[in-house]
Write a protein that holds these residues in place. Structure first.
Motif, mmCIF file in Angstrom:
data_model
loop_
_atom_site.group_PDB
_atom_site.id
_atom_site.type_symbol
_atom_site.label_atom_id
_atom_site.label_comp_id
_atom_site.label_asym_id
_atom_site.label_seq_id
_atom_site.Cartn_x
_atom_site.Cartn_y
_atom_site.Cartn_z
ATOM 1 N N SER A 23 0.840 -1.193 0.000
ATOM 2 C CA SER A 23 0.000 0.000 0.000
ATOM 3 C C SER A 23 0.880 1.251 0.000
ATOM 4 O O SER A 23 2.026 1.229 0.472
ATOM 5 N N THR A 24 0.334 2.339 -0.504
ATOM 6 C CA THR A 24 1.090 3.588 -0.568
ATOM 7 C C THR A 24 1.503 4.055 0.824
ATOM 8 O O THR A 24 2.639 4.506 1.030
ATOM 9 N N PHE A 25 0.607 3.951 1.793
ATOM 10 C CA PHE A 25 0.943 4.382 3.143
ATOM 11 C C PHE A 25 2.058 3.523 3.744
ATOM 12 O O PHE A 25 2.905 4.020 4.491
ATOM 13 N N GLN A 26 2.069 2.231 3.418
ATOM 14 C CA GLN A 26 3.124 1.375 3.939
ATOM 15 C C GLN A 26 4.473 1.722 3.304
ATOM 16 O O GLN A 26 5.503 1.718 3.989
ATOM 17 N N VAL A 27 4.466 2.028 2.021
ATOM 18 C CA VAL A 27 5.703 2.470 1.364
ATOM 19 C C VAL A 27 6.203 3.756 2.013
ATOM 20 O O VAL A 27 7.399 3.910 2.296
ATOM 21 N N LEU A 28 5.292 4.696 2.268
ATOM 22 C CA LEU A 28 5.673 5.950 2.903
ATOM 23 C C LEU A 28 6.195 5.722 4.323
ATOM 24 O O LEU A 28 7.097 6.434 4.775
#
Length: 276
Positions: A23-28
């Motif tokens: 997920s994008t939030f996990q990458v961030l």
């Protein structure tokens, strides 16, 4: 600024490789975690522990809130659009940055700067070839990213006048990390070994990009920094062609040359002002 250009191109590659995997939030989150570890080690190595503190907490908080929104939109755009198109739409940033800097920082928007920015935006329009079909949600998201980044760049310029670049990076990681962690819990999964490699690349290049950007903004006006940043577009266009089989069109070459003309014009005028 050349360090900034290289870092953002590598960051885009890492983001594209993780599309659909995490997920994008996990990458961030992992990007921020790796960045925080690196910045902490660097500050500890300087033995200047005042770099962990700031007297401008409110401006840091405002900058990092806007920047986080922009980051999220940028990663979403990378997943939905060709790399060159994302960067092209993002390059409306100098226009917003110049206007915001003129109002909030009192920077003078000279005719030469304005012409350089206009040439850059003409190059962007040639590459994107805007039409009613191109104005989709993904494009609007990236345009919103450009506005967020413009506000962030102006705030960075203001912070750079009193804050060390490592302090700016440290505050960015510390403030953004808890937020993205909370949002990533809903769809959490542990990265594979290959995903860890891309996450590490993202963490390092995101940090080096902002470090180089902060250093550049501490030595010259923010509008000139953004004009040089246009070189990212032809660079990422080549990356898209070689790695992801994205179309290599004549418009990309023409647009890049026009932007390069704007860069040379701005740099030559800067050189004259320095020599005089």
């Amino acid at each position: 600024m050349f360090g900034t250009v290289l870092s953002f191109c590598l960051l885009a590659i890492g983001a594209r490789e993780l599309t659909g995997e995490l997920s994008t939030f996990q990458v961030l989150f992992f990007r921020g975690l790796i960045g925080l570890a690196i910045v902490t080690v660097l500050i500890m190595a300087t033995k200047d522990f005042t770099l962990f503190t700031t007297n401008r907490l409110k401006l840091h908080a405002a900058r990092n809130s806007i920047h986080l929104i922009g980051q999220y939109g940028w990663f979403v755009g990378i997943a939905l659009l060709p790399l060159a198109q994302v960067f092209a739409l993002e390059f409306t940033v100098p226009l917003w940055t110049a206007l915001i800097a003129a109002v909030s920082l009192g920077e003078r928007l000279t005719g030469k700067k304005a012409l350089s920015i206009v040439l850059g935006l003409i190059g962007v329009l040639i590459i994107v070839k805007p039409s009613t079909d191109a104005v989709d949600m993904a494009s609007l998201i990236v345009l919103g990213v450009a506005v967020c980044y413009a506000v962030s760049h102006v705030a960075t310029k203001s912070l750079a006048s009193t804050e060390h670049p490592l302090t700016i990076l440290y505050m960015m990681c510390v403030m953004q990390l808890p937020v993205v962690f909370l949002f990533s819990l809903d769809n959490w999964q542990w990265p594979t070994s290959v995903e860890w490699m891309w996450l590490t690349l993202i963490g390092i290049t995101a940090l080096s990009a902002h470090f180089c950007l902060a250093k550049a903004m501490a030595t010259t006006e923010v509008t000139l920094v953004m004009i040089i940043d246009f070189l990212r577009l032809p660079a990422i266009g080549v990356v898209g062609v070689l790695l992801y089989n994205e179309a290599f069109e004549l418009s990309l070459i023409v647009g890049a040359l026009i932007m390069l003309l704007g860069n040379v014009w701005a740099l030559s005028s800067k050189g004259k002002s320095v020599s005089s």
